[in-house]
Design a protein around this motif. Structure first.
Motif, PDB file in Angstrom:
ATOM      1  N   ASN A  90      -9.671  20.771  -4.055  1.00 39.20           N
ATOM      2  CA  ASN A  90     -10.175  19.974  -5.183  1.00 39.20           C
ATOM      3  C   ASN A  90     -11.591  19.465  -4.946  1.00 39.20           C
ATOM      4  N   ARG A 138     -15.513  20.731  -4.751  1.00 34.29           N
ATOM      5  CA  ARG A 138     -16.388  21.897  -5.007  1.00 34.29           C
ATOM      6  C   ARG A 138     -17.752  21.617  -4.398  1.00 34.29           C
ATOM      7  N   ASP A 143     -20.009  18.365  -4.792  1.00 35.58           N
ATOM      8  CA  ASP A 143     -19.302  17.141  -5.212  1.00 35.58           C
ATOM      9  C   ASP A 143     -19.655  15.990  -4.282  1.00 35.58           C
ATOM     10  N   ASN A 167     -13.088  11.823  -4.495  1.00 41.90           N
ATOM     11  CA  ASN A 167     -14.073  12.746  -5.055  1.00 41.90           C
ATOM     12  C   ASN A 167     -14.728  12.030  -6.234  1.00 41.90           C
ATOM     13  N   THR A 182     -17.242  12.791  -7.975  1.00 43.99           N
ATOM     14  CA  THR A 182     -17.675  13.672  -9.059  1.00 43.99           C
ATOM     15  C   THR A 182     -16.551  13.900 -10.075  1.00 43.99           C
ATOM     16  N   THR A 183     -15.337  14.054  -9.549  1.00 41.30           N
ATOM     17  CA  THR A 183     -14.219  14.322 -10.464  1.00 41.30           C
ATOM     18  C   THR A 183     -13.347  13.083 -10.677  1.00 41.30           C
ATOM     19  N   GLU A 203     -11.115  12.113  -8.602  1.00 47.81           N
ATOM     20  CA  GLU A 203      -9.804  12.298  -7.967  1.00 47.81           C
ATOM     21  C   GLU A 203      -9.716  11.638  -6.595  1.00 47.81           C
TER      22      GLU A 203
END
Ligand code: SF4
Lengths: 164, 432
Positions: free
Chosen positions: A108, A110, A113, A126, A128-129, A131
Protein backbone atom coordinates in the motif's frame (compact mmCIF):
# COMPACT_ATOMS: atom_id res chain seq x y z
CA UNK A 1 9.79 11.65 13.50
CA UNK A 2 9.11 13.46 10.26
CA UNK A 3 7.42 11.94 7.23
CA UNK A 4 9.70 10.71 4.45
CA UNK A 5 9.31 10.22 0.73
CA UNK A 6 9.36 6.59 -0.28
CA UNK A 7 11.52 4.72 -2.79
CA UNK A 8 10.19 1.31 -3.78
CA UNK A 9 12.32 -1.80 -4.32
CA UNK A 10 11.48 -5.48 -4.80
CA UNK A 11 12.19 -8.79 -3.04
CA UNK A 12 15.62 -10.12 -1.97
CA UNK A 13 17.48 -6.81 -2.33
CA UNK A 14 20.96 -7.98 -1.34
CA UNK A 15 23.72 -6.09 0.44
CA UNK A 16 26.03 -6.31 -2.60
CA UNK A 17 23.56 -3.88 -4.22
CA UNK A 18 23.82 -1.38 -1.36
CA UNK A 19 27.57 -1.75 -0.94
CA UNK A 20 29.08 -3.11 -4.18
CA UNK A 21 32.29 -5.12 -3.68
CA UNK A 22 34.35 -3.09 -6.14
CA UNK A 23 34.01 0.01 -3.94
CA UNK A 24 34.34 -1.71 -0.56
CA UNK A 25 37.78 -0.31 0.15
CA UNK A 26 36.82 3.21 -0.83
CA UNK A 27 35.39 5.97 1.34
CA UNK A 28 31.84 5.73 2.58
CA UNK A 29 30.88 8.73 0.41
CA UNK A 30 32.09 6.98 -2.71
CA UNK A 31 30.56 3.66 -1.73
CA UNK A 32 27.21 5.32 -1.00
CA UNK A 33 27.19 7.06 -4.36
CA UNK A 34 26.80 3.56 -5.88
CA UNK A 35 24.12 2.43 -3.43
CA UNK A 36 21.37 0.45 -5.21
CA UNK A 37 22.52 1.80 -8.58
CA UNK A 38 22.01 -1.52 -10.32
CA UNK A 39 18.35 -1.51 -9.29
CA UNK A 40 17.63 2.19 -9.68
CA UNK A 41 20.31 4.40 -11.25
CA UNK A 42 18.58 7.58 -9.97
CA UNK A 43 18.35 6.54 -6.35
CA UNK A 44 21.72 7.61 -4.96
CA UNK A 45 21.65 10.80 -7.01
CA UNK A 46 18.17 11.94 -6.05
CA UNK A 47 17.47 10.51 -2.60
CA UNK A 48 17.05 13.20 0.04
CA UNK A 49 17.66 13.27 3.74
CA UNK A 50 14.71 11.73 5.57
CA UNK A 51 13.59 9.59 2.60
CA UNK A 52 12.38 6.07 3.24
CA UNK A 53 13.36 2.90 1.40
CA UNK A 54 10.58 0.36 0.96
CA UNK A 55 11.43 -3.22 0.09
CA UNK A 56 9.70 -6.55 -0.38
CA UNK A 57 10.63 -9.84 1.21
CA UNK A 58 14.07 -10.60 2.64
CA UNK A 59 15.50 -7.09 2.33
CA UNK A 60 19.25 -7.03 2.99
CA UNK A 61 20.00 -10.63 1.98
CA UNK A 62 23.54 -11.89 1.56
CA UNK A 63 26.82 -10.56 2.85
CA UNK A 64 27.04 -9.31 6.44
CA UNK A 65 28.83 -6.11 5.31
CA UNK A 66 27.29 -3.36 7.38
CA UNK A 67 28.40 -0.79 4.82
CA UNK A 68 25.03 -1.68 3.28
CA UNK A 69 23.37 0.05 6.23
CA UNK A 70 26.00 2.77 6.41
CA UNK A 71 25.59 3.76 2.79
CA UNK A 72 21.84 4.17 3.28
CA UNK A 73 22.49 6.30 6.38
CA UNK A 74 25.13 8.25 4.49
CA UNK A 75 22.51 9.14 1.88
CA UNK A 76 20.16 10.34 4.61
CA UNK A 77 17.82 7.35 4.67
CA UNK A 78 16.69 6.86 8.26
CA UNK A 79 14.03 4.18 7.84
CA UNK A 80 13.58 1.06 5.77
CA UNK A 81 10.15 -0.56 5.60
CA UNK A 82 9.93 -4.06 4.12
CA UNK A 83 7.76 -7.12 4.25
CA UNK A 84 10.64 -8.97 5.89
CA UNK A 85 14.35 -8.50 6.48
CA UNK A 86 17.38 -10.74 6.31
CA UNK A 87 18.49 -11.30 9.91
CA UNK A 88 22.03 -9.94 9.79
CA UNK A 89 20.93 -6.79 7.97
CA UNK A 90 18.21 -6.22 10.56
CA UNK A 91 20.69 -6.54 13.44
CA UNK A 92 23.19 -4.30 11.66
CA UNK A 93 20.51 -1.67 11.11
CA UNK A 94 19.67 -1.33 14.80
CA UNK A 95 23.35 -1.44 15.72
CA UNK A 96 24.01 1.53 13.47
CA UNK A 97 20.87 3.50 14.21
CA UNK A 98 18.77 2.75 11.13
CA UNK A 99 15.12 2.04 11.88
CA UNK A 100 13.80 -1.03 10.07
CA UNK A 101 10.12 -1.93 10.21
CA UNK A 102 8.50 -5.14 9.05
CA UNK A 103 5.23 -4.28 7.36
CA UNK A 104 3.16 -6.90 5.57
CA UNK A 105 1.02 -4.18 4.01
CA UNK A 106 3.90 -2.45 2.29
CA UNK A 107 2.14 -2.95 -1.06
CA UNK A 108 0.00 0.00 0.00
CA UNK A 109 3.00 2.28 -0.32
CA UNK A 110 3.78 3.68 -3.81
CA UNK A 111 6.87 5.42 -5.09
CA UNK A 112 6.96 8.95 -3.71
CA UNK A 113 4.26 8.49 -1.03
CA UNK A 114 4.90 10.41 2.17
CA UNK A 115 5.29 7.99 5.06
CA UNK A 116 5.37 8.67 8.78
CA UNK A 117 6.70 5.76 10.87
CA UNK A 118 5.65 5.26 14.48
CA UNK A 119 7.87 2.43 15.74
CA UNK A 120 6.56 2.61 19.32
CA UNK A 121 3.01 1.93 18.21
CA UNK A 122 4.10 -0.47 15.47
CA UNK A 123 2.39 1.59 12.79
CA UNK A 124 3.24 3.60 9.73
CA UNK A 125 0.96 6.29 8.36
CA UNK A 126 0.81 6.75 4.61
CA UNK A 127 0.10 10.49 4.58
CA UNK A 128 -0.44 10.49 0.83
CA UNK A 129 -3.30 8.02 0.97
CA UNK A 130 -4.31 8.52 4.60
CA UNK A 131 -3.94 4.79 5.33
CA UNK A 132 -2.58 3.41 8.61
CA UNK A 133 -0.44 0.33 8.04
CA UNK A 134 0.51 -1.97 10.88
CA UNK A 135 4.07 -3.18 11.44
CA UNK A 136 5.69 -5.69 13.72
CA UNK A 137 6.52 -4.19 17.10
CA UNK A 138 10.23 -3.63 17.70
CA UNK A 139 11.48 -5.05 21.03
CA UNK A 140 11.85 -2.32 23.65
CA UNK A 141 15.61 -2.75 24.13
CA UNK A 142 16.25 -2.29 20.42
CA UNK A 143 14.23 0.93 20.37
CA UNK A 144 16.29 2.05 23.34
CA UNK A 145 19.47 1.31 21.40
CA UNK A 146 18.12 3.25 18.41
CA UNK A 147 17.33 6.19 20.65
CA UNK A 148 20.88 6.15 21.94
CA UNK A 149 22.06 6.30 18.31
CA UNK A 150 23.08 2.66 17.86
CA UNK A 151 25.16 0.05 19.66
CA UNK A 152 28.35 2.05 20.14
CA UNK A 153 26.82 5.09 21.89
CA UNK A 154 24.56 2.66 23.76
CA UNK A 155 27.58 0.69 25.03
CA UNK A 156 29.39 3.90 25.81
CA UNK A 157 26.52 4.92 28.02
CA UNK A 158 26.43 1.54 29.71
CA UNK A 159 30.20 1.43 30.26
CA UNK A 160 30.02 4.86 31.86
CA UNK A 161 27.32 3.63 34.17
CA UNK A 162 29.64 0.77 35.04
CA UNK A 163 27.30 -2.02 34.02
CA UNK A 164 28.14 -3.98 30.96
CA UNK B 1 34.85 -29.38 28.06
CA UNK B 2 31.59 -27.95 26.85
CA UNK B 3 28.58 -29.58 28.37
CA UNK B 4 24.97 -28.49 28.58
CA UNK B 5 23.82 -27.22 31.96
CA UNK B 6 20.88 -29.54 32.06
CA UNK B 7 21.13 -33.27 31.84
CA UNK B 8 17.83 -34.66 33.08
CA UNK B 9 14.38 -33.56 34.16
CA UNK B 10 14.17 -30.64 31.77
CA UNK B 11 11.74 -29.83 29.00
CA UNK B 12 12.59 -31.27 25.61
CA UNK B 13 14.91 -28.92 23.76
CA UNK B 14 16.32 -28.62 20.28
CA UNK B 15 20.06 -28.66 19.69
CA UNK B 16 19.92 -24.89 19.12
CA UNK B 17 18.10 -24.34 22.42
CA UNK B 18 20.58 -26.49 24.34
CA UNK B 19 23.56 -24.55 23.03
CA UNK B 20 21.96 -21.18 23.68
CA UNK B 21 20.82 -22.24 27.15
CA UNK B 22 24.37 -23.16 28.08
CA UNK B 23 25.70 -19.88 26.69
CA UNK B 24 23.07 -17.98 28.67
CA UNK B 25 23.85 -19.94 31.84
CA UNK B 26 20.38 -21.45 32.02
CA UNK B 27 19.00 -24.94 32.22
CA UNK B 28 16.64 -24.32 29.31
CA UNK B 29 15.39 -21.55 27.05
CA UNK B 30 12.11 -21.01 25.23
CA UNK B 31 11.70 -20.12 21.56
CA UNK B 32 11.15 -16.40 21.07
CA UNK B 33 12.86 -15.31 24.29
CA UNK B 34 15.71 -12.86 24.08
CA UNK B 35 18.79 -14.17 25.84
CA UNK B 36 22.29 -12.84 26.39
CA UNK B 37 24.89 -15.46 25.53
CA UNK B 38 28.57 -15.66 26.50
CA UNK B 39 30.60 -16.09 23.35
CA UNK B 40 33.01 -19.05 23.22
CA UNK B 41 34.69 -18.01 19.99
CA UNK B 42 34.67 -14.95 17.74
CA UNK B 43 36.13 -14.88 14.23
CA UNK B 44 36.94 -11.81 12.17
CA UNK B 45 38.62 -11.35 8.79
CA UNK B 46 40.58 -8.57 7.14
CA UNK B 47 37.59 -6.91 5.52
CA UNK B 48 35.08 -6.63 8.36
CA UNK B 49 37.66 -7.14 11.12
CA UNK B 50 40.46 -5.04 12.59
CA UNK B 51 40.03 -2.05 10.27
CA UNK B 52 36.40 -1.75 11.37
CA UNK B 53 36.42 -2.90 15.01
CA UNK B 54 39.64 -1.21 16.16
CA UNK B 55 38.29 2.36 16.00
CA UNK B 56 35.15 1.33 17.88
CA UNK B 57 37.07 -0.40 20.67
CA UNK B 58 39.28 2.68 20.89
CA UNK B 59 36.26 4.92 21.16
CA UNK B 60 34.87 2.71 23.93
CA UNK B 61 38.26 2.69 25.62
CA UNK B 62 38.37 -1.10 25.95
CA UNK B 63 40.49 -3.98 24.71
CA UNK B 64 39.45 -7.38 23.40
CA UNK B 65 37.64 -9.09 26.27
CA UNK B 66 39.53 -12.36 25.83
CA UNK B 67 42.15 -12.58 23.06
CA UNK B 68 42.24 -16.36 23.47
CA UNK B 69 38.69 -16.58 22.22
CA UNK B 70 39.36 -14.52 19.13
CA UNK B 71 40.52 -15.88 15.77
CA UNK B 72 41.66 -13.47 13.05
CA UNK B 73 42.02 -14.56 9.42
CA UNK B 74 43.15 -12.67 6.33
CA UNK B 75 41.43 -13.86 3.17
CA UNK B 76 39.36 -11.14 1.44
CA UNK B 77 42.07 -8.68 0.32
CA UNK B 78 44.56 -11.47 -0.29
CA UNK B 79 46.89 -11.35 -2.10
CA UNK B 80 47.61 -7.66 -1.80
CA UNK B 81 47.09 -5.89 -5.12
CA UNK B 82 47.35 -2.15 -4.41
CA UNK B 83 48.14 0.38 -1.72
CA UNK B 84 44.66 0.23 -0.22
CA UNK B 85 44.59 -3.54 0.15
CA UNK B 86 48.12 -3.46 1.57
CA UNK B 87 47.04 -0.92 4.19
CA UNK B 88 44.07 -3.09 5.15
CA UNK B 89 46.30 -6.13 5.70
CA UNK B 90 49.04 -4.18 7.48
CA UNK B 91 46.47 -2.76 9.86
CA UNK B 92 45.20 -6.26 10.63
CA UNK B 93 48.74 -7.54 11.31
CA UNK B 94 49.59 -4.66 13.63
CA UNK B 95 46.34 -4.92 15.49
CA UNK B 96 46.60 -8.65 16.29
CA UNK B 97 50.10 -8.03 17.64
CA UNK B 98 48.93 -5.24 19.88
CA UNK B 99 45.93 -7.19 21.10
CA UNK B 100 47.96 -10.34 21.72
CA UNK B 101 45.88 -12.52 19.43
CA UNK B 102 47.75 -15.80 19.05
CA UNK B 103 45.27 -17.44 16.71
CA UNK B 104 46.08 -15.27 13.69
CA UNK B 105 45.96 -17.02 10.33
CA UNK B 106 47.53 -14.79 7.76
CA UNK B 107 46.92 -15.75 4.13
CA UNK B 108 46.42 -19.40 5.10
CA UNK B 109 43.03 -19.75 3.53
CA UNK B 110 39.39 -18.73 3.71
CA UNK B 111 38.18 -18.14 7.27
CA UNK B 112 35.37 -20.72 7.26
CA UNK B 113 37.81 -23.42 6.20
CA UNK B 114 40.71 -22.29 8.39
CA UNK B 115 38.67 -22.47 11.64
CA UNK B 116 37.76 -26.16 11.43
CA UNK B 117 41.09 -27.28 10.02
CA UNK B 118 42.69 -25.91 13.19
CA UNK B 119 40.18 -27.77 15.32
CA UNK B 120 38.72 -24.57 16.78
CA UNK B 121 35.04 -25.43 16.35
CA UNK B 122 33.55 -27.90 18.78
CA UNK B 123 30.09 -29.23 19.51
CA UNK B 124 28.10 -27.09 21.91
CA UNK B 125 30.04 -23.89 21.27
CA UNK B 126 28.26 -20.55 20.95
CA UNK B 127 30.22 -18.58 18.38
CA UNK B 128 30.00 -15.53 16.15
CA UNK B 129 31.82 -14.59 12.97
CA UNK B 130 32.17 -11.29 11.20
CA UNK B 131 31.00 -12.85 7.96
CA UNK B 132 27.66 -14.03 6.65
CA UNK B 133 28.84 -17.57 5.97
CA UNK B 134 29.67 -18.12 9.62
CA UNK B 135 26.88 -20.72 9.89
CA UNK B 136 29.53 -23.05 8.40
CA UNK B 137 30.49 -23.73 12.03
CA UNK B 138 27.14 -25.48 12.46
CA UNK B 139 28.59 -28.53 10.71
CA UNK B 140 30.50 -29.16 13.95
CA UNK B 141 27.43 -28.85 16.16
CA UNK B 142 28.45 -25.33 17.05
CA UNK B 143 25.87 -22.52 17.09
CA UNK B 144 27.72 -20.03 14.94
CA UNK B 145 26.20 -17.04 13.22
CA UNK B 146 27.32 -14.02 11.23
CA UNK B 147 27.22 -10.45 12.50
CA UNK B 148 28.33 -7.05 11.24
CA UNK B 149 31.45 -5.21 12.34
CA UNK B 150 29.78 -2.90 14.87
CA UNK B 151 28.07 -5.77 16.59
CA UNK B 152 31.38 -7.65 16.52
CA UNK B 153 33.03 -4.72 18.27
CA UNK B 154 30.32 -5.04 20.91
CA UNK B 155 31.17 -8.73 21.33
CA UNK B 156 34.89 -7.99 21.53
CA UNK B 157 34.19 -5.35 24.19
CA UNK B 158 31.85 -7.41 26.34
CA UNK B 159 32.18 -11.09 25.38
CA UNK B 160 28.41 -11.25 25.04
CA UNK B 161 25.69 -10.95 22.43
CA UNK B 162 21.88 -10.97 22.47
CA UNK B 163 19.99 -13.62 20.62
CA UNK B 164 16.34 -14.41 20.08
CA UNK B 165 16.00 -18.13 20.73
CA UNK B 166 15.21 -19.46 17.26
CA UNK B 167 12.67 -21.95 16.09
CA UNK B 168 14.27 -25.04 14.61
CA UNK B 169 13.55 -26.16 11.07
CA UNK B 170 14.67 -29.79 10.77
CA UNK B 171 15.43 -30.98 7.28
CA UNK B 172 15.78 -34.70 6.96
CA UNK B 173 17.32 -36.42 3.93
CA UNK B 174 16.37 -40.07 3.82
CA UNK B 175 18.20 -42.65 1.77
CA UNK B 176 21.46 -42.07 -0.08
CA UNK B 177 22.54 -39.39 -2.53
CA UNK B 178 23.29 -40.60 -6.04
CA UNK B 179 26.88 -40.62 -7.21
CA UNK B 180 27.56 -37.26 -8.80
CA UNK B 181 25.26 -35.42 -6.38
CA UNK B 182 27.00 -33.19 -3.85
CA UNK B 183 26.10 -31.14 -0.77
CA UNK B 184 26.10 -28.10 -3.03
CA UNK B 185 23.23 -29.63 -5.01
CA UNK B 186 21.32 -30.19 -1.79
CA UNK B 187 21.58 -26.52 -0.88
CA UNK B 188 20.74 -25.18 -4.35
CA UNK B 189 17.72 -27.46 -4.33
CA UNK B 190 16.65 -26.20 -0.89
CA UNK B 191 17.16 -22.56 -1.93
CA UNK B 192 14.96 -23.23 -4.95
CA UNK B 193 12.35 -25.05 -2.92
CA UNK B 194 12.20 -22.87 0.21
CA UNK B 195 13.47 -19.55 -1.16
CA UNK B 196 16.24 -17.30 0.07
CA UNK B 197 14.16 -16.44 3.11
CA UNK B 198 13.03 -20.02 3.72
CA UNK B 199 15.23 -20.18 6.82
CA UNK B 200 13.40 -17.15 8.29
CA UNK B 201 16.52 -16.31 10.34
CA UNK B 202 15.82 -19.39 12.47
CA UNK B 203 18.01 -22.43 13.07
CA UNK B 204 18.01 -25.05 10.34
CA UNK B 205 19.11 -28.52 11.40
CA UNK B 206 20.10 -31.09 8.78
CA UNK B 207 19.66 -34.74 9.63
CA UNK B 208 18.88 -38.15 8.22
CA UNK B 209 20.77 -41.07 6.81
CA UNK B 210 22.10 -39.24 3.76
CA UNK B 211 23.47 -36.38 5.87
CA UNK B 212 25.16 -38.71 8.34
CA UNK B 213 26.96 -40.36 5.42
CA UNK B 214 28.51 -37.05 4.33
CA UNK B 215 32.12 -36.15 5.07
CA UNK B 216 32.80 -33.15 7.31
CA UNK B 217 33.69 -30.92 4.38
CA UNK B 218 30.46 -31.81 2.62
CA UNK B 219 28.55 -31.08 5.82
CA UNK B 220 30.33 -27.73 5.93
CA UNK B 221 28.81 -26.91 2.54
CA UNK B 222 25.33 -27.61 3.90
CA UNK B 223 25.88 -25.36 6.91
CA UNK B 224 27.67 -22.71 4.84
CA UNK B 225 24.83 -22.21 2.42
CA UNK B 226 22.30 -21.99 5.24
CA UNK B 227 23.17 -18.32 4.79
CA UNK B 228 21.57 -18.43 1.33
CA UNK B 229 18.50 -19.98 2.94
CA UNK B 230 18.31 -16.96 5.22
CA UNK B 231 18.80 -19.05 8.37
CA UNK B 232 20.74 -17.73 11.36
CA UNK B 233 22.45 -21.07 11.92
CA UNK B 234 22.73 -24.36 10.00
CA UNK B 235 23.33 -27.13 12.47
CA UNK B 236 24.30 -30.77 12.16
CA UNK B 237 24.36 -32.76 15.38
CA UNK B 238 27.80 -34.22 16.08
CA UNK B 239 28.45 -37.91 15.54
CA UNK B 240 31.39 -40.26 15.06
CA UNK B 241 32.41 -38.44 11.85
CA UNK B 242 32.59 -35.16 13.76
CA UNK B 243 34.61 -36.71 16.56
CA UNK B 244 37.03 -38.24 14.09
CA UNK B 245 37.59 -34.84 12.47
CA UNK B 246 38.24 -33.21 15.84
CA UNK B 247 40.75 -35.89 16.76
CA UNK B 248 42.50 -35.60 13.40
CA UNK B 249 42.71 -31.84 13.79
CA UNK B 250 44.25 -31.72 17.21
CA UNK B 251 41.16 -31.03 19.22
CA UNK B 252 39.99 -32.97 22.28
CA UNK B 253 36.77 -34.79 21.56
CA UNK B 254 33.82 -33.89 23.73
CA UNK B 255 30.93 -36.17 24.48
CA UNK B 256 28.42 -36.20 21.65
CA UNK B 257 25.40 -37.38 23.53
CA UNK B 258 23.89 -34.17 24.94
CA UNK B 259 24.28 -32.16 21.74
CA UNK B 260 21.28 -33.61 19.94
CA UNK B 261 17.74 -32.39 19.44
CA UNK B 262 15.41 -34.23 21.80
CA UNK B 263 12.98 -36.29 19.71
CA UNK B 264 9.98 -34.73 21.44
CA UNK B 265 11.22 -31.14 21.15
CA UNK B 266 9.21 -28.64 19.09
CA UNK B 267 10.44 -28.14 15.54
CA UNK B 268 9.22 -27.69 11.99
CA UNK B 269 9.97 -30.73 9.90
CA UNK B 270 10.73 -31.30 6.22
CA UNK B 271 11.62 -34.62 4.68
CA UNK B 272 13.22 -35.27 1.31
CA UNK B 273 14.32 -38.37 -0.62
CA UNK B 274 18.05 -38.24 -1.15
CA UNK B 275 17.84 -40.79 -3.99
CA UNK B 276 15.60 -38.47 -6.02
CA UNK B 277 17.89 -35.46 -5.94
CA UNK B 278 19.56 -34.56 -9.23
CA UNK B 279 22.53 -32.25 -9.74
CA UNK B 280 21.27 -28.66 -9.59
CA UNK B 281 22.15 -25.41 -11.31
CA UNK B 282 21.03 -21.94 -10.15
CA UNK B 283 20.61 -19.36 -12.90
CA UNK B 284 21.54 -15.67 -12.51
CA UNK B 285 21.05 -13.76 -10.24
CA UNK B 286 19.87 -15.82 -7.28
CA UNK B 287 20.72 -19.15 -5.68
CA UNK B 288 16.96 -19.66 -5.47
CA UNK B 289 16.76 -19.87 -9.31
CA UNK B 290 17.70 -23.53 -9.03
CA UNK B 291 16.59 -26.37 -11.27
CA UNK B 292 17.95 -29.72 -12.46
CA UNK B 293 21.14 -29.51 -14.47
CA UNK B 294 19.34 -30.78 -17.59
CA UNK B 295 17.44 -27.47 -17.80
CA UNK B 296 20.66 -25.64 -18.54
CA UNK B 297 22.36 -27.91 -21.08
CA UNK B 298 22.35 -25.16 -23.71
CA UNK B 299 24.43 -22.73 -21.62
CA UNK B 300 28.03 -22.35 -22.71
CA UNK B 301 30.09 -20.60 -20.00
CA UNK B 302 33.20 -18.52 -20.77
CA UNK B 303 34.67 -19.00 -17.32
CA UNK B 304 34.49 -21.89 -14.87
CA UNK B 305 35.30 -21.04 -11.30
CA UNK B 306 36.08 -23.63 -8.67
CA UNK B 307 36.47 -21.42 -5.65
CA UNK B 308 35.31 -20.14 -2.27
CA UNK B 309 34.68 -21.59 1.14
CA UNK B 310 31.61 -23.19 -0.40
CA UNK B 311 33.17 -24.96 -3.35
CA UNK B 312 36.97 -25.31 -3.33
CA UNK B 313 37.75 -27.37 -0.25
CA UNK B 314 39.84 -30.51 -0.58
CA UNK B 315 36.72 -32.63 -0.96
CA UNK B 316 35.45 -30.32 -3.71
CA UNK B 317 38.71 -30.48 -5.64
CA UNK B 318 38.91 -34.23 -5.23
CA UNK B 319 35.39 -34.46 -6.63
CA UNK B 320 36.27 -32.23 -9.59
CA UNK B 321 39.43 -34.25 -10.22
CA UNK B 322 37.47 -37.51 -10.22
CA UNK B 323 35.55 -36.17 -13.22
CA UNK B 324 38.46 -34.51 -15.00
CA UNK B 325 40.84 -37.42 -14.73
CA UNK B 326 42.17 -38.25 -18.18
CA UNK B 327 40.10 -35.46 -19.67
CA UNK B 328 40.83 -32.00 -20.93
CA UNK B 329 39.21 -28.64 -20.50
CA UNK B 330 37.57 -27.58 -23.79
CA UNK B 331 39.72 -25.05 -25.56
CA UNK B 332 38.39 -21.54 -25.35
CA UNK B 333 37.09 -21.98 -21.81
CA UNK B 334 38.88 -20.52 -18.81
CA UNK B 335 38.92 -22.92 -15.87
CA UNK B 336 40.09 -21.23 -12.68
CA UNK B 337 40.71 -23.03 -9.41
CA UNK B 338 41.22 -21.06 -6.20
CA UNK B 339 41.88 -23.59 -3.40
CA UNK B 340 40.15 -22.64 -0.16
CA UNK B 341 43.09 -23.27 2.16
CA UNK B 342 46.84 -23.77 1.90
CA UNK B 343 46.77 -26.85 4.05
CA UNK B 344 44.17 -28.41 1.77
CA UNK B 345 46.16 -27.29 -1.23
CA UNK B 346 49.26 -29.16 -0.08
CA UNK B 347 47.21 -32.22 0.72
CA UNK B 348 45.67 -32.09 -2.75
CA UNK B 349 49.18 -31.82 -4.21
CA UNK B 350 50.33 -34.87 -2.31
CA UNK B 351 47.33 -36.84 -3.48
CA UNK B 352 47.87 -35.83 -7.09
CA UNK B 353 44.59 -33.94 -7.22
CA UNK B 354 46.22 -30.67 -8.24
CA UNK B 355 48.16 -32.42 -10.98
CA UNK B 356 44.99 -33.86 -12.46
CA UNK B 357 43.39 -30.42 -12.48
CA UNK B 358 46.44 -28.73 -13.94
CA UNK B 359 47.02 -31.42 -16.56
CA UNK B 360 43.43 -30.99 -17.63
CA UNK B 361 44.11 -27.32 -18.24
CA UNK B 362 42.97 -25.59 -15.05
CA UNK B 363 44.71 -22.40 -13.95
CA UNK B 364 45.47 -22.22 -10.25
CA UNK B 365 44.69 -18.92 -8.54
CA UNK B 366 45.80 -17.74 -5.10
CA UNK B 367 44.19 -19.28 -2.05
CA UNK B 368 41.73 -16.60 -0.97
CA UNK B 369 38.18 -15.34 -1.40
CA UNK B 370 39.29 -14.10 -4.80
CA UNK B 371 36.59 -13.71 -7.40
CA UNK B 372 33.85 -14.76 -5.01
CA UNK B 373 33.98 -11.55 -2.98
CA UNK B 374 34.60 -9.40 -6.05
CA UNK B 375 37.00 -7.23 -4.03
CA UNK B 376 40.15 -7.89 -6.03
CA UNK B 377 41.50 -6.91 -9.43
CA UNK B 378 40.31 -10.12 -11.06
CA UNK B 379 36.63 -9.76 -11.91
CA UNK B 380 34.29 -11.09 -14.56
CA UNK B 381 34.23 -8.82 -17.58
CA UNK B 382 31.30 -7.42 -19.51
CA UNK B 383 28.83 -10.04 -20.60
CA UNK B 384 30.95 -12.91 -19.27
CA UNK B 385 29.06 -16.09 -18.50
CA UNK B 386 30.45 -18.02 -15.56
CA UNK B 387 29.64 -21.35 -13.95
CA UNK B 388 30.80 -21.22 -10.36
CA UNK B 389 31.02 -23.46 -7.31
CA UNK B 390 30.58 -20.44 -4.99
CA UNK B 391 27.50 -19.68 -2.90
CA UNK B 392 26.15 -16.48 -4.43
CA UNK B 393 25.38 -15.26 -7.92
CA UNK B 394 23.99 -11.82 -7.09
CA UNK B 395 24.06 -9.31 -9.88
CA UNK B 396 27.53 -7.83 -10.31
CA UNK B 397 29.01 -9.54 -7.24
CA UNK B 398 31.81 -11.26 -9.13
CA UNK B 399 32.33 -8.59 -11.75
CA UNK B 400 30.58 -6.42 -14.28
CA UNK B 401 26.86 -6.07 -13.79
CA UNK B 402 26.30 -7.55 -17.23
CA UNK B 403 28.13 -10.74 -16.26
CA UNK B 404 26.00 -13.80 -15.60
CA UNK B 405 26.85 -16.33 -12.93
CA UNK B 406 25.36 -19.80 -12.75
CA UNK B 407 25.96 -21.81 -9.59
CA UNK B 408 26.62 -25.53 -9.47
CA UNK B 409 28.57 -28.22 -7.63
CA UNK B 410 32.30 -28.74 -8.17
CA UNK B 411 31.51 -31.93 -10.10
CA UNK B 412 29.13 -30.11 -12.42
CA UNK B 413 31.75 -27.41 -12.98
CA UNK B 414 34.25 -30.16 -13.87
CA UNK B 415 31.96 -31.97 -16.30
CA UNK B 416 31.14 -28.66 -17.95
CA UNK B 417 34.85 -28.11 -18.46
CA UNK B 418 34.99 -31.26 -20.57
CA UNK B 419 31.99 -30.62 -22.81
CA UNK B 420 31.93 -26.84 -22.90
CA UNK B 421 28.22 -26.84 -22.07
CA UNK B 422 26.65 -27.11 -18.64
CA UNK B 423 26.71 -30.87 -18.16
CA UNK B 424 25.48 -33.52 -15.79
CA UNK B 425 28.44 -35.04 -13.91
CA UNK B 426 26.67 -38.37 -13.68
CA UNK B 427 27.55 -38.89 -17.36
CA UNK B 428 31.24 -38.99 -16.46
CA UNK B 429 31.19 -41.38 -13.56
CA UNK B 430 31.11 -44.56 -15.57
CA UNK B 431 29.99 -47.79 -13.98
CA UNK B 432 32.19 -47.54 -10.92
S1 SF4 C 1 34.95 -17.35 -0.26
FE1 SF4 C 1 33.19 -16.05 -0.78
S2 SF4 C 1 31.52 -16.77 0.51
FE2 SF4 C 1 33.44 -17.57 1.38
S3 SF4 C 1 34.07 -16.08 2.94
FE3 SF4 C 1 35.09 -15.52 1.03
S4 SF4 C 1 33.74 -14.01 0.05
FE4 SF4 C 1 32.54 -15.08 1.61
Amino acid sequence: MKPGRSWIFGDDVDTDQMAPGAYMKRSLEELASHCLERLNPDFAKQVQSGDIVVGGRNFGAGSSREQAVQSLLQLGVTTVIAESFAGIFQRNAFNLGLLVLECEERDNIREGDLILPDPKKGMVLNQTTGEQLSCKKVPEFLLQMLEDGGLVPHLEKKLKQGNR
Amino acid sequence: MIRPQNVKDSLPQTLAQKIIARAAGKAEVAVGEIEIGSVDLAMIHDSGGPRRVAPILERLGVEVWDPEKLVVVTDHYVPVFDAESRAILDLARDWVKKQGVARFHDEEGICHVVLPENGYLKPGMFAVGGDSHSPTGGAFGCYMFGIGATEMAGVLATGEIWIRVPETIRIEWEGTFQKGVMAKDVMLFLCGRLGMDGGRYQAVEYCGEAVSELSMQERMTLSNMSAELGAQAGLIAPDATTMKWLEDHGSESDPVEPWQTDPDADFEYHRFDADQLEPQVAAPHSPANAASVSEYNAIRPDVLYLGACTGAKLHDRRAAASILKENRVQSGIEFWVAPSSKRDFHEARKEGVMKILEDAGAKILPTSCGLCAGYGPQRLGQGTVCLSSTARNFKGRMGDESSEVYLASPMTVASTAITGYISDPRNFLGAS
